[in-house]
Structures are given as structure tokens and as C-alpha cells.
Write an enzyme that holds these catalytic residues in place. Structure first.
Site: not given
Length: 556
Positions: A19-20, A22, A25, A27, A42, A135
């Protein structure tokens, strides 16, 4: 690379898709095999596994988010360690405000106001628990099934009453484009820092632009500290002056000039003419008594006699029905019981009526507070406009930025597959034009290498400047499977890389195979009652297609 986890089983979760990504981490979407439902999983990136600070921060995120219960805060379902991966399982909400803005660029004013009310409700709960998010930005605001905003990723949050929060100063955490001025200075923060970041988020969603844009995070942070924010209506003239006033007050340089807390922000947004109606931001559900009181008529002036008359009539009707019941004898004793029951019912209704009066007074006070807050915001916006007009032309921040590109060359081993921002662009070497962006993630991976081979992938993040020509090299190497046959078995072995890389230390009696990046190493061995051993070892992928067995006998 994240692909290593696709299709794998992590505890009770089967990973299905990415999904994404960072800084700390990845996800994934995963299936909870026990409940047969999709979740967001995550996973701490492998390069941070075993790092006490990174793992502590990861656990802190899970504990912080799990302790905050609210409809506008993401639900954390599970946290654990399985198959060598530290993970947190959350409700799956694949659509975020950031993703939507990347498609539509900006939202309508009413949508932005609803977004702000939802996020303010979540922040009110977090701040009441002495937690600041640090954030707040579009990518950390997810969208629920009915379009409601749900705040996620408390990875940078910190409990204000923890020892770490008291001692940790001069530490800059967060995303520079959404920094508050005090955050950019590395100063201690309170909830008003989150309100500034919320202001940046609303500004971005309403205008399609950030208040301060650029590739250099230091320059962007300095702009948050020193530069005036361009008025939102300069970029989006369709916005109302009242909404602009709220946003500019959120973006005040001094925390004392912003709203006092998230609840005040919610009140100001709900008071706007273009805001949604009949929405509640309360974190506490109404009890049965609260519901009855809330449904009571809101009265003002001298309307108490009319209400009391209605109460009396209802009581008399109830008493009459009770008296004509043929099953009860009508005598003085029953009249006395009826009078007592009537008094009790009247007292309860009068109490509820008084509570309704108090509620009416409270709502009137809230409306007056919201009116005052909106008036203050408009006054603040007028003062900011007057200040901007008084500045010399050289001090005015430009309201437009010309789009531009840069030329990028990415180099790795011939067999390495290259990715730019998660998109495969070629193998070995790639050159192309890229638009200037705040951050660009570059990756290289040897697709045929084992997923356990850490040297088979490499990635980095760069910032491109307009017109720049940049060449980036990513070093990736395959791994060799090594098995030890060493005497004595308690010897301590150290592989020091001569071609760059990480030091590997192990015992000679280590069972199974060890993956070692291909290259040259200085191997040293020590054992009690034995002479030290030292030699140069070369592990080449072409040397042996199977497992390399390293046999040595020390002089003891």
C-alpha cells in the site's frame, strides 16, 4: 525491497499487496486468517530490525495509537513480532486525503471544513491524553466509508508526561513542509504545534498548494519560521473570507496567536457559513439521560410557567387514569399514594426541565464563543493583510512557482532492476527526466537473489533541483551461502569486508548456513588455548553454485 513480503505469512496475516512505503516502515494489505478480514499491516523495514531505538519507536507508535479511542482515530488491532518482522495491524482504510489530493489537486471549501472538523476532533482526544501527533499531513489522514477523516500514523507522537518527552529537546521530527515554526526550531512542542500543521493541511487541500514549497527542507523550515504565509484567497479566490481567517489564524507564527486548543478550532470551523450542519465532535457518547435532556425544548425568557403547566397536566392525567382503574379501591389511603407519586413525577420532570435550561444556556455560550472566535480570526487576517501590504516588494513571498524538471541517471549492477518512486524503469542503468519534487525514492534489487540477502537491494531518497543533472549509483551484491566446519567449535569468527559492507561476527558451531554478500573478507578467529587465526577469504557467486563449506583447524 518490500516485494520480499508479498505472499508471505507474518503471524496470522497473509500479505497480499503493497500500500505504501515510509522512512521506517512498509504498509501492506493483508488478510487476517483468523477473522478472514483485510487489514493494513505495517512492517518495520529490515534495515531497522534489531535497532533498539527504531523498534522502541515502532512499539511506541502502536501503544500510543491503541490507547486513543475515537471515531476519527485509526483502530490498532494487533502488534507483534513474527518471522523476523515487527508489525502493527490496523483497520484497512486504503484511501487517504493525500491520495485524493494527488488526483484532484484541491477540495471544495465545505469538504475542507469537514476534514478540519474531523481532524480537530481526533486531536482534541489526543491532546486531552497528553499526546501530540507531530506529523499531521494529508498522507496521515485516511478516509472512512462515509468520507470522514481518520487520523493515522502516531509514529512521531510522544506522550507529554513521559521522561523522554521531558528531556528530548532540540530534536526535529516530522515532515518539513508541515512543520510548525517551533517544530522547525527543534523546541519543545504542545498541541498548538499540531494545530499549525492542521492549518498547513487545510491550506494545501483548499488551494492546491503548500504555503512554502521547495526541495531544501532547511529552507522550507526557515520559511515557516520567518516568511509570511501567502493569503489563501490569492491562490483560490473562490474561498470565503471567513474560512481564510480561520486558516491564517491556525498558521500564526506564535503559538499564543493560534487557537487555544483543538476544540476551539472545531467550534470556529462549525460556525462558518459554508461549514457542514448538525455534526458532532464529541468523543463521549450520550447516555440515556443525556439523550432525553438534549431532546427537551430549548427555552429562553419567561417560558417556565408554560412548561410547568404542561408537566402538571400530564401528572393530573396520569393520576386520573390511575384512580379510575376499577381494580383499586378509591379511599384516602390511595389518594395519599397518588399524591406522593404525582409529587415524585413532578420533581423528576422539573429536574429535567432545569437541566434543559442549563443546556440551553451552555449552547448559547458556545455559540457566543464561536462568534467571538470567528471575529478574532477575521481581525487577525485583516492585520496580516495590512502587515503584508506594508512590507517592501522584496519581502513578499511569490505566490507562483514555475514547474520544472531535472535529468537523472540511475546506475547499479547489470542484473539489478531499477525503481523510481516504486515504478520499475529498467535494469542496470536508466536515464530520464523527472519533475522536481520534495523527495524522490530510488531503489535497485537483484530479483533472483534470496529475500534474506540484505545486500541484494538498496534504496535512497534524493531531492532534485530545477535543471539539475544528477547521477546516482546504488550498490547491490548477491549473497553466498556459507557453512562452517571449524575446529575448535567454540571459536569466535569475524568477517571484516574489504569491499565495503557490514562486519559479521559468529561462532564456529553456528548451525545451518549463513548468507554472506559476495566479496573479499579478512577472516580472523580466536579461541581460548589456541593461536589466533587470520586469512583472506573471497566469496564469489561463480565459485560454487551450491553452499560453500569453510573448513579450518586452528593450532591449539
Amino acid at each position: 525491497m518490500p516485494d520480499r513480503y508479498l505472499g508471505r505469512q507474518i503471524g496470522k496475516y497473509r500479505v497480499t499487496r503493497l500500500l505504501g512505503t515510509g522512512a521506517f516502515a512498509w504498509v501492506f494489505e493483508a488478510i487476517d486468517r483468523d477473522l478472514e478480514i483485510p487489514v493494513a499491516l505495517k512492517i518495520l523495514r529490515p534495515e531497522f530490525a534489531g535497532d533498539p531505538d527504531a523498534e522502541a519507536r515502532f512499539r511506541r507508535e502502536a501503544a500510543t495509537a491503541a490507547g486513543l479511542r475515537h471515531a476519527n482515530i485509526v483502530v490498532v488491532r494487533d502488534v507483534g513480532l513474527a518471522s523476523g518482522a515487527s508489525f502493527v495491524a490496523m483497520d484497512l482504510l486504503p484511501w487517504s486525503v493525500g491520495a485524493r489530493l494527488r488526483e484532484t489537486n484541491k477540495l471544495s471549501e465545505s469538504e475542507v471544513i469537514r476534514l478540519g472538523i474531523d481532524v480537530a476532533a481526533a486531536l482534541a482526544v489526543a491532546h486531552a491524553a497528553n499526546v501530540i501527533h507531530r506529523d499531521i499531513k494529508p498522507d496521515n489522514i485516511l478516509l472512512g466509508a462515509e468520507g470522514e477523516a481518520i487520523v493515522a500514523d502516531f509514529g512521531l507522537a510522544r506522550a507529554l508526561d513521559s521522561p523522554a518527552a521531558v528531556s528530548a529537546t532540540n530534536t526535529v521530527m516530522g515532515t518539513p513542509h508541515y512543520f510548525s515554526p517551533e517544530q522547525a526550531r527543534g523546541r519543545p512542542l504542545d498541541g498548538r504545534s499540531d494545530l499549525y500543521s492542521l492549518g498547513v493541511t487545510l491550506y494545501r487541500a483548499a488551494t492546491g498548494r503548500l504555503p512554502f514549497e521547495g526541495d531544501d527542507w532547511y529552507a522550507v523550515g526557515l520559511a515557516h519560521i520567518e516568511s509570511e504565509v501567502p493569503a489563501p484567497r490569492l491562490l483560490a479566490p473562490e474561498l470565503s473570507p471567513e474560512f481564510e481567517a480561520v486558516v491564517l489564524r491556525l498558521l500564526a507564527k506564535r503559538p499564543d496567536d493560534r487557537y487555544a486548543d483543538a476544540t476551539a478550532v472545531s467550534d470556529a470551523l462549525q460556525a462558518l457559513p459554508t461549514g457542514p450542519r448538525a455534526r458532532t465532535t464529541s468523543a463521549t457518547p450520550l447516555s440515556t439521560t443525556d439523550t432525553i435532556i438534549a431532546l427537551a425544548p430549548i427555552v429562553t425568557g419567561n417560558r417556565r410557567p408554560r412548561i410547568l403547566t404542561s408537566v402538571a397536566v400530564l401528572g393530573l392525567v396520569a393520576l386520573g387514569v390511575w384512580l379510575v382503574d376499577a381494580r383499586r379501591p378509591v379511599d384516602d389511603r390511595w389518594f395519599e399514594v397518588g399524591r406522593a407519586s404525582f409529587r415524585a413525577d413532578s420533581a423528576r420532570l422539573a429536574t429535567r426541565y432545569d437541566a434543559a435550561l442549563l443546556l440551553a444556556d451552555s449552547l448559547t455560550a458556545q455559540r457566543e464563543a464561536a462568534r467571538v472566535a470567528l471575529h478574532d480570526s477575521l481581525q487577525f487576517a485583516q492585520n496580516q493583510t495590512a502587515l503584508r501590504d506594508s512590507l517592501p516588494p522584496s519581502k513578499v513571498v511569490p505566490s507562483t512557482i514555475v514547474p520544472s524538471t531535472a535529468r537523472l541517471t540511475l546506475i547499479a549492477a547489470d542484473a539489478a532492476v531499477l525503481y523510481v518512486d516504486g515504478t520499475r524503469v529498467g535494469a542496470g542503468e536508466w536515464t530520464g527526466e523527472r519533475p522536481v519534487s520534495s523527495a524522490l525514492r530510488l531503489s535497485a534489487i537483484l530479483a533472483t537473489a534470496s529475500t534474506a540477502c540484505g545486500s541484494a537491494h538498496a534504496d535512497t531518497v534524493i531531492h532534485l533541483r530545477a535543471g539539475e543533472v544528477r547521477e546516482v549509483a546504488l550498490s547491490v551484491r548477491p549473497c553466498v551461502a556459507l557453512r562452517m566446519s571449524w575446529t575448535p567449535s567454540d571459536a569466535r569468527l569475524v568477517f571484516a569486508p574489504l569491499d565495503g559492507g557490514h562486519l559479521l561476527t559468529m561462532r564456529a558451531d553456528t548451525t545451518g548456513t549463513v548468507l554472506l554478500p559476495a566479496g573479499r573478507y579478512l577472516l580472523t578467529a580466536t579461541s581460548p588455548n589456541c593461536a589466533p587465526y587470520s586469512d583472506t577469504v573471497t566469496t564469489s557467486k561463480d565459485a560454487d553454485k551450491g553452499v560453500i563449506v569453510l573448513k579450518r583447524r586452528m593450532i591449539c
